[in-house]
Motif scaffolding. Structure first.
Motif, short mmCIF file in Angstrom:
data_model
loop_
_atom_site.label_atom_id
_atom_site.label_comp_id
_atom_site.label_asym_id
_atom_site.label_seq_id
_atom_site.Cartn_x
_atom_site.Cartn_y
_atom_site.Cartn_z
N SER A 75 0.84 -1.20 0.00
CA SER A 75 0.00 0.00 0.00
C SER A 75 0.88 1.25 0.00
N ARG A 76 1.94 1.23 0.85
CA ARG A 76 2.87 2.36 0.87
C ARG A 76 3.54 2.54 -0.49
N PHE A 77 3.90 1.40 -1.07
CA PHE A 77 4.57 1.47 -2.37
C PHE A 77 3.65 2.08 -3.42
N LEU A 78 2.37 1.62 -3.44
CA LEU A 78 1.43 2.14 -4.43
C LEU A 78 1.19 3.63 -4.23
N ALA A 79 1.07 4.03 -2.93
CA ALA A 79 0.89 5.45 -2.66
C ALA A 79 2.11 6.24 -3.12
N ASN A 80 3.29 5.69 -2.84
CA ASN A 80 4.53 6.34 -3.26
C ASN A 80 4.65 6.38 -4.77
N MET A 81 4.31 5.25 -5.41
CA MET A 81 4.37 5.18 -6.86
C MET A 81 3.41 6.18 -7.49
N SER A 82 2.21 6.27 -6.91
CA SER A 82 1.23 7.23 -7.41
C SER A 82 1.79 8.64 -7.34
N HIS A 83 2.45 8.93 -6.20
CA HIS A 83 3.05 10.25 -6.03
C HIS A 83 4.14 10.49 -7.08
N GLU A 84 4.99 9.45 -7.28
CA GLU A 84 6.11 9.58 -8.21
C GLU A 84 5.64 9.78 -9.64
N ILE A 85 4.52 9.13 -10.00
CA ILE A 85 4.01 9.27 -11.37
C ILE A 85 3.26 10.58 -11.53
N ARG A 86 2.42 10.89 -10.53
CA ARG A 86 1.60 12.09 -10.64
C ARG A 86 2.43 13.38 -10.59
N THR A 87 3.55 13.35 -9.85
CA THR A 87 4.36 14.57 -9.74
C THR A 87 4.89 15.03 -11.09
N PRO A 88 5.65 14.19 -11.85
CA PRO A 88 6.11 14.67 -13.17
C PRO A 88 4.96 14.87 -14.14
N LEU A 89 3.90 14.05 -14.01
CA LEU A 89 2.76 14.21 -14.91
C LEU A 89 2.09 15.56 -14.68
N GLY A 90 1.96 15.93 -13.39
CA GLY A 90 1.37 17.24 -13.07
C GLY A 90 2.23 18.38 -13.58
N ILE A 91 3.54 18.23 -13.46
CA ILE A 91 4.45 19.26 -13.95
C ILE A 91 4.32 19.42 -15.46
N ILE A 92 4.27 18.27 -16.16
CA ILE A 92 4.14 18.30 -17.63
C ILE A 92 2.85 19.02 -18.02
N MET A 93 1.73 18.64 -17.38
CA MET A 93 0.45 19.26 -17.71
C MET A 93 0.46 20.75 -17.35
N GLY A 94 1.10 21.10 -16.21
CA GLY A 94 1.16 22.51 -15.79
C GLY A 94 1.94 23.36 -16.75
N LEU A 127 9.31 24.02 -22.06
CA LEU A 127 9.58 22.80 -22.83
C LEU A 127 10.65 21.95 -22.17
N LEU A 128 11.68 22.62 -21.62
CA LEU A 128 12.73 21.85 -20.92
C LEU A 128 12.14 21.13 -19.71
N GLY A 129 11.22 21.81 -18.98
CA GLY A 129 10.56 21.17 -17.84
C GLY A 129 9.74 19.97 -18.27
N ILE A 130 9.01 20.13 -19.38
CA ILE A 130 8.21 19.00 -19.91
C ILE A 130 9.13 17.85 -20.31
N GLN A 131 10.23 18.19 -21.00
CA GLN A 131 11.16 17.14 -21.44
C GLN A 131 11.78 16.42 -20.25
N ALA A 153 2.49 22.70 -19.85
CA ALA A 153 1.75 22.76 -21.12
C ALA A 153 0.66 23.83 -21.03
N ASP A 154 -0.08 23.86 -19.90
CA ASP A 154 -1.12 24.88 -19.72
C ASP A 154 -0.54 26.29 -19.77
N LEU A 155 0.62 26.50 -19.08
CA LEU A 155 1.26 27.81 -19.07
C LEU A 155 1.64 28.26 -20.48
N ALA A 156 2.16 27.28 -21.25
CA ALA A 156 2.60 27.62 -22.61
C ALA A 156 1.44 28.00 -23.50
#
Length: 683
Positions: A299-318, A337-341, A320-323
Motif C-alpha cells: 500500500s505504501r509502495f502504491l501510494a509512493n508510486m502514485s506520487h512519483e508518477i503524478r508529480t512529473p505528470l502534473g508538472i508536464i500538464m502545468g 519545454l525543458l521542464g516538460i522534457q 503545457a497549460d502555461l505555454a
C-alpha cells in the motif's frame, strides 16, 4: 521232449501263473490249458474258439490284438508276437491286464499252420506301473503348480508399486528385488545373487540386528515411520529417511534356505509434512503477520508510486497549460519545454524500471552483450550525475585502479542502469561530504565497483528490507527524499543477470554507506590497441544526417503522435503524408511511391499487422518500420517475421528515428522505381 520234461515245463508255467495255448490254423482249433481258462475266467466246459477268444478281449483292444496276430502270420514277419491287452473278468467285472507271447509255424508251402504261445495275468504289475505313472504325473503337476505359484508370486512382487525384496539365509543374499526397491536403494541393476553387505556397504547395525532376529526366531517385525540415517543415495551424503517397514520370515528346510521378505515404503515426505504441521499454528500466525506487513508495504509502495508518477505528470500538464495560456517570450517557452522534457524522461525511466522488474520476475530479461570501453562507460556514468552532486554541494569522485581492462564484453545498457541507480541513490541520500566510486579488477575475473557515500546511512531494520520490493524505505525517508523503492532491487537483479551480485558492504547511521557491485564480463582485453576503435559517438554521427525530400507515409491513429512524428521529419527536410488507420494507409501506400512507411501496430478498422500483410501480399517492397509501445523481444521478432523491415518503440527517440529512416530510404528508392515500372506495365 520226454514226458518228464513236459511235466517239468508245465509245473514251471503253473508256478508262474502262465498258461499255454495252441491254435491249429489250418483246422481252426484252439486248445487252452487250465491256467489260460483261469486267466480269462472261462469255465472248463466252455468250448474254445477264436471267436470266443476275441469276445474276451476288451473292446478297445480287439483291433490291436487282431493286427498283432495278422502281422505274426505274415511269412516275412521277423519279430515276435507280443501283446498286452485288457480283459474283463466275468465274475467281478474287473479289468485284468494280459501279456501274451507266441510263435507261428509254417508248412512246406509257406502257409501258416500252427500258432502256439503263452499268456500271463500281469494286472498287479500293470496297476503298479499305472499307479507309478499317475504318481509321477501328480508329482510333476504338483511341481508345475508350485513353480506357477512361485512365478505368480514373483510377478506379483515384481509388479508391486511397494518396494519388496526377498533375502535368503544368514548371509542375506537377494533372491529377488522389484524395481521400486532398486530405485529406493539407488541401484540400477538386478540385485539377485548379491548380499545385503554388497548392496549396503555402510552397515546399519540396528537394521542388521532386526534381520537376524527375524531369520532365527521367525518373529515378524513391523515399524511405522521408522527412522533410518544412512547413505541411501550413494552420493557420499548421509541422509535421514523414514519408512513403514515389514520383515517377514518364510521358513525353509534349514537356516540356509530360510527366506526373509522386506517390504518398505518411503514415508519421509509424510513424516516431514506431519512434523511441519505440528508447527502449523505458529507458521500460520507468522504467515498472517508477514501478509499484513507485505500488504502495508505494498500500500505504501502504491501510494509512493502514485506520487512519483503524478508529480512529473502534473508538472508536464502545468507547463503545457502555461505555454498555451498567453504569448510568452522565447526564453519562457524554452523553459516550459525543458521542464516538460525533463519530467517526461523521469516518467519514462520510472516505467522502464517497472518493466525491467516485470521482465526479471517473468525470466524474460534479455541481455545484449557487446564490447565496450570500460573507462569511458564509468566516466560517462559519473559525469551524468555531476550536476546533481554540484547542486547539493557535495563532491563526486571516480577512482579507477590501474589494473582495469580497456575493453570488456557485457551489456552496457544494464551496467549503466546499475551505476545510475547506485550513484544516484548515494547522491540523493548525501547532504554533505562526498560520494566516491571505485572500480577494480579481481583476479577471479570479476569487475568490482564500490559506491561509498557520507550520507544518512541505513538503520538495522532497513537492512533487513533493503533488497525487498515495496519495502525499501520507511515513510519518513520516502517523504524526504522521494523515489519508488525499486532502484536497489532492480540493480541487484541486473547485477545477478550479469553474473555478479549487489550487496551492502557497510553502513552506519549518519556516517554513510558502502555498496559493492560485482559483474562477470564474458571477456576482457587490456591491450586496446589491438582492437578496432569504438564506434563514433552516435550524436556526432547524426549531426550530418538529413532526410531532404524523403517521402514518408505516417500511419497512426493518434493525432498527437502523427503531429509529433511529422514535425520531427519536417525539421529534417522530409515530405510526409498521413493516415489514421491501416486500411486507408494501405490504399495510400499502393497508390503512391513512398521511400519509407511508419506503421503503428494497434489501430482501428485495420491494425498495422493486417495492413503490412496486405501490402506484402500485393508485392510492395517499401521498407515498413513498426512504431509500437510493445518492448518485448518476442514482439519484435514476431513483427519482423510478419513483413516489417524494422521495429522502433515508443516514446520515439528522435535520433534513432531519423537514422533508421535514413538507413532504409536509399534502398527504398530503387525498390520503388521497380515497383512503379511494374505497376505501369500492368496498367
Amino acid at each position: 521232449m520226454q514226458m518228464k520234461d513236459i511235466e517239468f515245463f508245465k509245473q514251471a508255467l503253473e508256478a508262474t501263473h502262465t498258461g499255454v495255448w495252441e491254435w491249429n490254423i489250418q483246422k481252426n482249433t484252439l486248445v487252452w490249458t487250465d491256467a489260460v481258462r483261469e486267466i480269462f475266467d472261462l469255465p472248463h466246459d466252455t468250448k474254445i474258439t477264436m471267436d470266443v477268444f476275441q469276445s474276451l478281449i476288451h473292446p478297445d483292444d480287439r483291433e490291436m490284438v487282431h493286427q498283432a496276430i495278422k502281422e505274426a502270420m505274415n511269412p516275412g514277419f521277423t519279430g515276435k508276437y507280443h501283446v498286452r491287452h485288457r480283459t474283463i473278468n466275468k465274475t467281478n467285472q474287473q479289468i485284468h491286464w494280459i501279456e501274451g507271447f507266441g510263435k507261428v509255424y509254417f508248412d512246406k508251402n509257406g502257409a501258416p499252420s500252427l500258432f502256439t504261445g503263452t499268456v500271463k495275468d500281469i494286472t498287479e504289475s500293470k496297476n503298479f506301473e499305472i499307479e507309478k505313472a499317475e504318481l509321477l504325473q501328480r508329482e510333476q503337476k504338483a511341481r508345475e503348480e508350485v513353480q506357477n505359484e512361485k512365478e505368480k508370486l514373483e510377478k506379483l512382487f515384481l509388479k508391486s508399486p511397494i518396494p519388496i525384496a526377498v533375502l535368503q539365509g544368514p548371509q542375506f543374499k537377494f533372491v529377488l528385488a522389484n524395481e521400486p526397491y532398486r530405485k529406493m536403494v539407488a541401484m540400477d541393476r538386478d540385485l539377485k545373487g548379491l548380499t545385503i553387505e554388497e548392496v549396503f556397504p555402510v552397515k546399519d547395525e540396528r537394521a542388521w540386528a532386526v534381520l537376524q532376529d527375524v531369520l532365527i526366531t521367525g518373529k515378524r517385525f513391523t515399524a511405522t515411520g521408522d527412522k533410518i540415517v544412512t547413505d541411501w543415495y550413494r552420493n557420499g551424503q548421509v541422509v535421514e529417511k523414514y519408512f513403514d517397514v515389514i520383515f517377514e520370515q518364510f521358513p525353509g528346510d534349514s537356516i540356509e534356505t530360510t527366506l526373509v521378505m522386506i517390504m518398505a515404503v518411503d514415508v519421509t515426505e509424510q513424516v516431514t509434512h506431519r512434523k511441519r504441521s505440528e508447527k502449523n499454528e505458529k507458521e500460520l500466525l507468522q504467515a498472517k503477520a508477514y501478509a499484513e506487513e507485505a500488504s502495508i508495504a505494498k500500500s505504501r509502495f502504491l501510494a509512493n508510486m502514485s506520487h512519483e508518477i503524478r508529480t512529473p505528470l502534473g508538472i508536464i500538464m502545468g507547463f503545457a497549460d502555461l505555454a498555451l495560456e498567453q504569448p510568452h517570450s522565447p526564453e519562457a517557452v524554452r523553459n516550459y519545454l525543458l521542464g516538460i522534457q525533463r519530467n517526461g524522461q523521469m516518467l519514462n525511466r520510472l516505467i522502464g524500471e517497472i518493466l525491467d522488474l516485470s521482465k526479471i520476475e517473468a525470466r524474460r530479461l534479455e541481455l545484449e552483450i557487446v564490447s565496450v570501453s570500460l573507462n569511458e562507460l564509468l566516466e560517462e556514468a559519473v559525469s551524468s550525475l555531476q550536476v546533481s552532486a554540484k547542486d547539493k554541494g557535495i563532491s563526486l569522485f571516480l577512482k579507477l585502479d590501474s589494473n582495469l581492462p580497456d575493453i570488456i564484453e557485457t551489456d552496457p545498457t544494464r551496467l549503466r542502469q546499475i551505476l545510475n541507480n547506485l550513484i544516484g541513490n548515494a547522491v540523493k541520500f548525501t547532504d554533505q561530504g562526498h560520494v566516491t566510486v571505485t572500480a577494480k579488477w579481481l583476479e577471479t575475473g570479476y569487475l568490482q565497483i564500490h559506491v561509498e557515500d557520507t550520507g544518512i546511512g541505513i538503520t538495522p531494520e532497513q537492512k533487513t528490507k533493503l533488497f525487498k520490493a515495496f519495502a525499501q524505505a520507511d515513510t519518513s525517508t520516502t517523504r524526504r527524499f522521494g523515489g519508488t523503492g525499486l532502484g536497489l532491487i532492480l540493480a541487484k537483479e541486473l547485477s545477478q543477470a550479469l553474473g555478479g551480485d549487489l550487496t551492502l558492504f557497510d553502513s552506519a547511521l549518519q556516517i554513510g554507506s558502502v555498496f559493492t557491485c560485482t559483474i562477470k564480463p564474458q571477456s576482457a582485453v587490456w591491450d586496446a590497441q589491438r582492437l578496432q576503435k569504438p564506434s563514433v559517438n552516435l550524436k556526432k554521427l547524426q549531426s550530418n544526417v538529413t532526410l531532404d525530400k524523403a517521402k514518408i507515409l505516417v500511419i497512426d491513429d493518434s493525432e498527437d503522435n502523427r503531429f509529433l512524428i511529422t514535425s520531427i521529419l519536417h525539421t529534417m527536410g522530409a515530405e510526409t503524408s498521413e493516415a489514421d488507420n491501416g486500411e486507408t494507409g494501405a490504399q495510400m501506400a499502393l497508390a503512391n511511391d513512398f521511400d519509407v512507411i511508419l506503421m503503428d501496430l494497434q489501430m482501428p478498422v485495420m491494425d498495422g499487422r493486417e495492413a503490412t500483410a496486405k501490402l506484402r501480399s500485393q508485392g510492395l517492397k517499401t521498407p515498413i518500420i513498426a512504431l509500437t509501445a510493445h518492448v518485448l523481444k518476442d514482439e519484435k521478432n514476431k513483427a519482423l517475421q510478419e513483413g516489417f523491415t524494422e521495429y522502433l518503440t515508443k516514446p520515439i527517440n528522435r535520433e534513432t528515428l531519423v537514422t533508421t529512416i535514413d538507413k532504409f530510404r536509399n534502398q527504398s528508392k530503387l525498390q520503388n522505381t521497380d515497383q512503379y515500372d511494374h505497376r505501369h506495365k500492368q496498367d
